[in-house]
Motif scaffolding. Structure first.
Motif, mmCIF file in Angstrom:
data_model
loop_
_atom_site.group_PDB
_atom_site.id
_atom_site.type_symbol
_atom_site.label_atom_id
_atom_site.label_comp_id
_atom_site.label_asym_id
_atom_site.label_seq_id
_atom_site.Cartn_x
_atom_site.Cartn_y
_atom_site.Cartn_z
ATOM 1 N N LEU A 387 0.431 -1.397 -0.265
ATOM 2 C CA LEU A 387 -0.435 0.216 0.422
ATOM 3 C C LEU A 387 1.069 1.181 -0.100
ATOM 4 O O LEU A 387 0.623 2.434 -0.700
ATOM 5 N N GLN A 388 2.041 1.150 0.225
ATOM 6 C CA GLN A 388 3.242 2.112 0.785
ATOM 7 C C GLN A 388 3.091 2.649 -1.010
ATOM 8 O O GLN A 388 3.929 4.075 -0.904
ATOM 9 N N LEU A 389 3.392 1.556 -1.090
ATOM 10 C CA LEU A 389 3.773 1.621 -3.014
ATOM 11 C C LEU A 389 2.681 1.752 -3.657
ATOM 12 O O LEU A 389 3.707 2.212 -5.297
ATOM 13 N N THR A 390 2.328 1.770 -3.511
ATOM 14 C CA THR A 390 0.828 2.225 -4.195
ATOM 15 C C THR A 390 -0.091 3.124 -4.507
ATOM 16 O O THR A 390 0.128 4.196 -4.057
ATOM 17 N N GLU A 391 0.440 4.356 -6.154
ATOM 18 C CA GLU A 391 0.025 4.736 -6.293
ATOM 19 C C GLU A 391 -1.119 5.105 -7.332
ATOM 20 O O GLU A 391 -1.658 6.708 -7.629
ATOM 21 N N ASN A 392 -1.805 4.136 -7.192
ATOM 22 C CA ASN A 392 -3.058 3.996 -8.261
ATOM 23 C C ASN A 392 -4.283 3.999 -7.152
ATOM 24 O O ASN A 392 -4.399 2.922 -6.536
ATOM 25 N N ASP A 393 -5.224 4.525 -7.186
ATOM 26 C CA ASP A 393 -6.370 5.240 -5.947
ATOM 27 C C ASP A 393 -6.743 3.590 -6.326
ATOM 28 O O ASP A 393 -7.500 2.796 -4.724
ATOM 29 N N LEU A 394 -7.157 2.910 -7.290
ATOM 30 C CA LEU A 394 -8.408 1.954 -7.636
ATOM 31 C C LEU A 394 -7.467 0.655 -6.990
ATOM 32 O O LEU A 394 -8.031 -0.297 -6.553
ATOM 33 N N GLU A 395 -6.336 0.534 -7.404
ATOM 34 C CA GLU A 395 -5.343 -0.713 -6.708
ATOM 35 C C GLU A 395 -5.298 -0.326 -5.575
ATOM 36 O O GLU A 395 -5.852 -1.626 -4.471
ATOM 37 N N HIS A 396 -4.855 1.044 -4.943
ATOM 38 C CA HIS A 396 -5.357 0.882 -3.334
ATOM 39 C C HIS A 396 -6.367 0.499 -2.119
ATOM 40 O O HIS A 396 -6.422 0.207 -1.711
ATOM 41 N N ALA A 397 -7.253 0.837 -2.967
ATOM 42 C CA ALA A 397 -8.901 0.746 -2.541
ATOM 43 C C ALA A 397 -8.405 -1.146 -2.368
ATOM 44 O O ALA A 397 -9.251 -1.879 -1.753
ATOM 45 N N HIS A 398 -8.512 -1.767 -3.334
ATOM 46 C CA HIS A 398 -9.169 -3.439 -3.644
ATOM 47 C C HIS A 398 -7.756 -3.862 -2.663
ATOM 48 O O HIS A 398 -7.989 -4.561 -1.456
ATOM 49 N N LEU A 399 -6.648 -3.503 -2.645
ATOM 50 C CA LEU A 399 -5.649 -3.614 -1.429
ATOM 51 C C LEU A 399 -6.054 -3.435 0.298
ATOM 52 O O LEU A 399 -5.683 -4.298 1.042
ATOM 53 N N THR A 400 -6.239 -2.349 0.043
ATOM 54 C CA THR A 400 -6.977 -2.079 1.837
ATOM 55 C C THR A 400 -8.872 -3.507 1.975
ATOM 56 O O THR A 400 -8.002 -3.651 3.387
ATOM 57 N N GLY A 401 -8.968 -3.301 0.877
ATOM 58 C CA GLY A 401 -10.156 -4.385 1.043
ATOM 59 C C GLY A 401 -9.097 -5.863 1.643
ATOM 60 O O GLY A 401 -9.739 -6.505 2.098
ATOM 61 N N ARG A 402 -8.720 -6.638 0.672
ATOM 62 C CA ARG A 402 -7.436 -8.388 1.059
ATOM 63 C C ARG A 402 -7.308 -7.676 2.358
ATOM 64 O O ARG A 402 -6.872 -8.666 2.810
ATOM 65 N N ARG A 403 -6.710 -6.749 2.685
ATOM 66 C CA ARG A 403 -6.019 -6.089 3.898
ATOM 67 C C ARG A 403 -6.754 -6.537 4.975
ATOM 68 O O ARG A 403 -6.502 -7.512 6.092
ATOM 69 N N ALA A 404 -8.155 -5.652 5.000
ATOM 70 C CA ALA A 404 -8.554 -6.371 6.008
ATOM 71 C C ALA A 404 -9.837 -7.263 5.733
ATOM 72 O O ALA A 404 -9.861 -8.041 7.261
ATOM 73 N N ALA A 405 -9.117 -8.332 4.852
ATOM 74 C CA ALA A 405 -10.173 -9.363 4.617
ATOM 75 C C ALA A 405 -9.877 -10.460 5.614
ATOM 76 O O ALA A 405 -9.667 -11.096 6.023
ATOM 77 N N LEU A 406 -8.713 -9.911 5.959
ATOM 78 C CA LEU A 406 -7.701 -11.016 7.143
ATOM 79 C C LEU A 406 -8.107 -11.602 8.061
ATOM 80 O O LEU A 406 -7.313 -11.933 8.744
ATOM 81 N N ALA A 407 -8.342 -9.915 8.711
ATOM 82 C CA ALA A 407 -9.132 -10.224 10.075
ATOM 83 C C ALA A 407 -10.243 -10.527 10.227
ATOM 84 O O ALA A 407 -11.364 -10.763 11.381
#
Length: 408
Positions: A387-407
């Motif tokens: 996420l620190q290296l992601t500069e595209n908003d759509l990719e950022h949202a996708h990875l944020t969702g994937r990270r949240a799903a871990l919990a």
């Protein structure tokens, strides 16, 4: 429909469409890249100040070219040196003459590509300079494509321009005999223009203008050198990638990964053309990196469903590619393919020791493999770095969702 000239977005659109063309043509006329670049930049500043929101110019590109030409003439007259007067004399009396084509490279932008890929310039400088001059990409975008700090990239471009000036490298049409020797750097430029458009910085996933320009240049290269397998391979790769571009975002504007895309909406005409080019490459029997990538994309496009993908064939292609180009980036992609056949632990072992701390896809691959291996804490850390290296908003949202799903 009259374009919206009241906002900077209209000028920005003209910039994307016309900047490279105007700089290339004016460089041919002036023989000075820096002067051409500055004149075109000045013309866009004037456009921002003068264009009437209710009456945009009927030919914005022609307007920019004419204004840039006048700005260059004004500057040459102010400087009033012998060289400047000589350069002014080279400018055509009529703007239409500026579009005249000469030599084997029939397009000004393609000519600029070959000229900036002069052997006197380092390979990384060739690519950076032509992306700046032709693609109109700013320093941040090019640095992202190169995986280098922005300051490093800026210095690289400055040194390239200085080298052209000090070495008196001419802006001219390469002779037929010189074209194959310049091909590698030119292909790299076209590929990077496409990848910069494929995942853009900001709120849009892609920039269609950059992707289309890369495809156009790749077609010109094949037309110019139809017997070069890597030119065919690059065009095939871009066409097969383009065939899926419209399905990478859903109706809600969310990123859709390859396995989840609606394959019925893939562009079958582009796929058919890409497959024909891949078969032409196979007949030549001289494989290279772009041909391997095109072949891998062809295998993906053969599968009617994601679960039908022939991962054994894809892994074999990665093995061959890695044998001729043993780079960490290829190794990451091979590990992802390996995970489809073997366990995620085996694929993770393949990633150990790779030095790609600033390569976003590396951290995404690690995060996804660690998730599959149920190593949640490590996956969370890797998603964080990605996420620190992601500069595209759509990719950022996708990875944020994937990270949240871990919990969950």
């Amino acid at each position: 429909m009259t374009p919206d000239c009241s906002s900077e977005s209209f000028v920005a659109g003209v910039f994307r469409d016309e900047y490279g063309k105007c700089v290339s043509t004016l460089t041919r006329l002036l023989g000075d890249i820096t002067l051409a670049e500055e004149a075109v930049a000045d013309a866009f500043v004037v456009a921002l100040e003068r264009w009437d929101p209710d009456a945009p110019p009927p030919n914005p590109g022609g307007w920019i070219m004419t204004t840039a030409r006048r700005r260059a003439i004004d500057r040459l007259r102010r400087e009033a040196t012998r060289e400047a007067r000589h350069a002014e004399a080279l400018l055509p009396a009529e703007p239409d003459e500026s579009t005249r084509e000469v030599g084997p490279v029939r397009d000004d932008r393609l000519r600029m590509l070959f000229t900036c890929c002069h052997p006197a310039l380092a390979a990384e400088s060739q690519v950076a300079l032509t992306l700046r001059l032709l693609g109109g990409l700013d320093t941040t975008e090019i640095a992202r494509a190169f995986l280098v700090p922005e300051a490093t990239l800026a210095q690289r471009i400055v040194r390239a321009k200085r080298k052209i000036r000090d070495a008196n490298i001419p802006y001219r049409v390469p002779a037929d005999a010189d074209l194959p020797g310049r091909l590698g750097a030119v292909l790299a430029v076209v590929y990077l223009v496409y990848t910069s458009g494929h995942v853009a910085v900001g709120s849009q996933l892609s920039r269609g203008d950059l992707c289309s320009e890369a495809v156009r240049l790749a077609r010109l290269l094949v037309e110019l050198m139809p017997d070069e397998p890597e030119a065919l391979g690059l065009l095939a790769l871009l066409l097969l990638s383009e065939s899926r571009r419209g399905t990478r975002v859903d109706s809600a504007g969310r990123l859709v990964l390859l396995p989840d895309q609606d394959r019925c909406r893939w562009n079958r005409a582009l796929i058919a053309e890409g497959h024909e080019l891949v078969r032409a490459c196979l007949r030549r029997g001289a494989p290279g990196p772009y041909q391997f990538q095109a072949a891998i994309n062809a295998v993906h496009s053969d599968a009617a469903r994601a679960q039908d993908t022939d991962w054994t064939q894809i892994l074999a292609l990665y093995d061959q590619w890695l044998a001729v180009a043993p780079t960490p980036v290829v190794a990451v992609n091979r590990a992802v393919a390996l995970a489809q056949i073997a366990s995620p632990e085996i694929a993770l072992a393949e990633l150990e020791g790779l030095e790609l701390s600033d390569y976003q896809p590396y951290w995404v691959a690690r995060a996804e493999l660690l998730t599959r291996a149920r190593r949640t804490a490590e996956a969370d850390e890797c998603f964080g770095r990605a996420l620190q290296l992601t500069e595209n908003d759509l990719e950022h949202a996708h990875l944020t969702g994937r990270r949240a799903a871990l919990a969950l």
